[in-house]
Design a protein around this motif. Structure first.
Motif, mmCIF file in Angstrom:
data_model
loop_
_atom_site.group_PDB
_atom_site.id
_atom_site.type_symbol
_atom_site.label_atom_id
_atom_site.label_comp_id
_atom_site.label_asym_id
_atom_site.label_seq_id
_atom_site.Cartn_x
_atom_site.Cartn_y
_atom_site.Cartn_z
ATOM 1 N N SER A 206 0.845 -1.208 0.000
ATOM 2 C CA SER A 206 0.000 0.000 0.000
ATOM 3 C C SER A 206 0.876 1.252 0.000
ATOM 4 O O SER A 206 0.586 2.231 -0.703
ATOM 5 C CB SER A 206 -0.916 0.016 1.229
ATOM 6 O OG SER A 206 -1.711 -1.146 1.286
ATOM 7 N N ASP A 295 -3.039 -3.727 -6.431
ATOM 8 C CA ASP A 295 -3.723 -5.014 -6.618
ATOM 9 C C ASP A 295 -3.112 -6.112 -5.753
ATOM 10 O O ASP A 295 -3.834 -6.958 -5.205
ATOM 11 C CB ASP A 295 -3.680 -5.418 -8.095
ATOM 12 C CG ASP A 295 -4.520 -4.494 -8.974
ATOM 13 O OD1 ASP A 295 -5.340 -3.726 -8.412
ATOM 14 O OD2 ASP A 295 -4.348 -4.521 -10.212
ATOM 15 N N LEU A 298 -4.437 -5.597 -2.232
ATOM 16 C CA LEU A 298 -5.836 -6.024 -2.108
ATOM 17 C C LEU A 298 -5.972 -7.548 -2.105
ATOM 18 O O LEU A 298 -6.862 -8.096 -1.446
ATOM 19 C CB LEU A 298 -6.680 -5.420 -3.243
ATOM 20 C CG LEU A 298 -6.899 -3.901 -3.170
ATOM 21 C CD1 LEU A 298 -7.587 -3.386 -4.428
ATOM 22 C CD2 LEU A 298 -7.703 -3.510 -1.933
ATOM 23 N N LEU A 301 -6.046 -9.188 1.264
ATOM 24 C CA LEU A 301 -7.313 -9.092 2.011
ATOM 25 C C LEU A 301 -8.358 -10.097 1.540
ATOM 26 O O LEU A 301 -9.319 -10.373 2.258
ATOM 27 C CB LEU A 301 -7.893 -7.678 1.883
ATOM 28 C CG LEU A 301 -7.067 -6.518 2.454
ATOM 29 C CD1 LEU A 301 -7.766 -5.191 2.163
ATOM 30 C CD2 LEU A 301 -6.841 -6.675 3.954
ATOM 31 N N THR A 302 -8.183 -10.654 0.336
ATOM 32 C CA THR A 302 -9.207 -11.504 -0.287
ATOM 33 C C THR A 302 -9.707 -12.639 0.605
ATOM 34 O O THR A 302 -10.920 -12.850 0.709
ATOM 35 C CB THR A 302 -8.695 -12.074 -1.637
ATOM 36 O OG1 THR A 302 -8.288 -10.985 -2.468
ATOM 37 C CG2 THR A 302 -9.772 -12.864 -2.354
ATOM 38 N N GLN A 306 -16.043 -10.687 4.618
ATOM 39 C CA GLN A 306 -16.470 -9.286 4.519
ATOM 40 C C GLN A 306 -16.806 -8.736 5.900
ATOM 41 O O GLN A 306 -17.419 -9.418 6.716
ATOM 42 C CB GLN A 306 -17.689 -9.162 3.605
ATOM 43 C CG GLN A 306 -17.352 -9.201 2.117
ATOM 44 C CD GLN A 306 -16.297 -8.192 1.691
ATOM 45 O OE1 GLN A 306 -15.208 -8.568 1.262
ATOM 46 N NE2 GLN A 306 -16.598 -6.910 1.811
ATOM 47 N N LYS A 310 -12.692 -4.709 6.743
ATOM 48 C CA LYS A 310 -12.109 -5.123 5.464
ATOM 49 C C LYS A 310 -12.494 -4.123 4.377
ATOM 50 O O LYS A 310 -11.641 -3.690 3.585
ATOM 51 C CB LYS A 310 -12.599 -6.525 5.088
ATOM 52 C CG LYS A 310 -12.039 -7.016 3.745
ATOM 53 C CD LYS A 310 -12.559 -8.394 3.378
ATOM 54 C CE LYS A 310 -12.088 -8.802 1.994
ATOM 55 N NZ LYS A 310 -12.548 -10.148 1.617
ATOM 56 N N GLU A 311 -13.756 -3.719 4.352
ATOM 57 C CA GLU A 311 -14.233 -2.760 3.346
ATOM 58 C C GLU A 311 -13.493 -1.421 3.480
ATOM 59 O O GLU A 311 -13.126 -0.807 2.473
ATOM 60 C CB GLU A 311 -15.739 -2.546 3.490
ATOM 61 C CG GLU A 311 -16.556 -3.715 2.950
ATOM 62 C CD GLU A 311 -18.020 -3.669 3.381
ATOM 63 O OE1 GLU A 311 -18.504 -2.572 3.734
ATOM 64 O OE2 GLU A 311 -18.661 -4.736 3.377
ATOM 65 N N GLU A 314 -9.966 -1.821 2.127
ATOM 66 C CA GLU A 314 -10.010 -1.824 0.653
ATOM 67 C C GLU A 314 -10.207 -0.400 0.124
ATOM 68 O O GLU A 314 -9.572 0.016 -0.842
ATOM 69 C CB GLU A 314 -11.146 -2.739 0.161
ATOM 70 C CG GLU A 314 -10.858 -4.217 0.360
ATOM 71 C CD GLU A 314 -12.066 -5.109 0.103
ATOM 72 O OE1 GLU A 314 -11.858 -6.314 -0.148
ATOM 73 O OE2 GLU A 314 -13.221 -4.616 0.186
ATOM 74 N N ASN A 318 -7.593 1.842 -2.184
ATOM 75 C CA ASN A 318 -8.052 2.469 -3.433
ATOM 76 C C ASN A 318 -7.942 3.984 -3.368
ATOM 77 O O ASN A 318 -7.614 4.640 -4.358
ATOM 78 C CB ASN A 318 -9.486 2.047 -3.745
ATOM 79 C CG ASN A 318 -9.537 0.646 -4.365
ATOM 80 O OD1 ASN A 318 -8.838 0.358 -5.327
ATOM 81 N ND2 ASN A 318 -10.332 -0.236 -3.789
#
Length: 325
Positions: A206, A295, A298, A301-302, A306, A310-311, A314, A318
């Motif tokens: 990040s 990417d 991210l 975190l996959t 949810q 986590k959101e 993400e 972004n």
């Protein structure tokens, strides 16, 4: 709702309490020092680093944090603030986020001592509570920040920065502190777990994306507190310029290096360098690399279910690449 408010929403209570604890961690018996730290606290930025600490901790601990999490967030913010105070002295910068810097108001000697005080407070906060695992994480970050700065200075003199060297500089200078934030968040709730290293990597990726975005601002029309072309004026070799140099003919390469080395104060020449880098595809190349780092972050975190945390993480990653300032 602004993106920054959306990111902050799942940790709003923690951030409010953190601000109180952070202010307390800077208290001193010296009135001058208290005046300066009060000035610092009231001119805080987005506080992205403590947000990374709390979001990581809550993601890994069913939405709960503990006192170690607060201490980890305070330590990282103390270290970060100290590095900014010292940076302003080194760069002879008199503005920070639109306000006068500490060295502008209280001169260099006091600014250096305040930076030293903040570093010491950060160390003692961990030592006094026996958080030696957290202390190790932050000490490694401090060492790497210093090494990254010195590596950049050394390479700026020679102007021989390759792409791998550039990545190493930004990893140490910028990404290592965001890596420490996520690592501290994980270690505060799951000490000695695999997540401590996994989220260190998440923060590092990040942070790499964050710094490349910052370097791209130098070729745009807007940049917080700095006019366009400031990196070129300071002889900083960033990814767009490195790419352009690698694609350039012998003649153009010589012109670019001479421009950065000997004509970096000439506004017209700096503008020409910026236009050359844009035409050579330097910005597009840097953007592609930036998105690759995003990417990969991210992807880490996959596997996690949810959750608001986590959101928010993400959204944070972004935001790092989509921000306009």
């Amino acid at each position: 709702m602004k993106i920054s408010a959306q990111i902050r929403e799942p940790i709003e209570k923690e951030m409010e309490l953190f601000e109180t604890k952070f202010h307390e961690s800077m208290r001193s018996k010296v009135p001058l020092l208290n005046r300066i730290t009060y000035y610092i606290v009231n001119r805080k930025g987005k506080q992205m680093r403590p947000m990374f600490v709390f979001l990581t901790a809550k993601l890994l601990n069913e939405g709960k944090v503990n006192e170690r999490t607060y201490r980890g967030a305070s330590v990282i913010e103390l270290i970060h603030t100290a590095s900014l105070v010292h940076d302003d002295v080194v760069d002879e910068s008199y503005k920070r986020r639109g306000f006068f810097s500490i060295n502008a108001l209280w001169k260099n000697k006091i600014a250096v001592l305040v930076g030293d005080f903040l570093l010491a407070r950060g160390m003692l906060l961990s030592v006094d509570h026996g958080d030696f695992d957290l202390l190790k994480i932050i000490s490694v970050a401090m060492r790497e920040i210093s090494e990254g700065e010195l590596l950049q200075i050394e390479k700026a003199r020679l102007l021989d920065i390759t792409e791998p060297v550039y990545y190493e500089i930004i990893r140490q200078k910028t990404a290592t502190l965001i890596a420490a934030c996520c690592s501290l968040g994980a270690a505060s709730v799951q000490p000695d777990s695999e997540e401590v290293e996994l989220f260190r990597k998440f923060g590092e990726l990040s942070g790499m994306a964050f710094q490349i975005k910052d370097d791209l601002f130098d070729y745009g029309e807007q940049r917080i507190g700095k006019p366009t072309g400031i990196d070129i004026k300071e002889q900083k070799m960033t990814l767009p310029l490195i790419y352009a140099l690698n694609q350039a003919s012998k003649k153009d390469k010589k012109w670019l290096i001479q421009s950065v080395k000997n004509h970096n104060k000439d506004r017209r020449r700096v503008r020409e360098v910026i236009d050359y880098v844009k035409a050579a595809g330097g910005l597009q190349y840097a953007e592609e690399r930036m998105l690759e780092f995003r990417d990969r972050a991210l992807e880490i975190l996959t596997p996690y279910p949810q959750s608001p945390y986590k959101e928010a993480l993400e959204l944070m990653v972004n935001y790092v690449v989509d921000r306009k300032i």
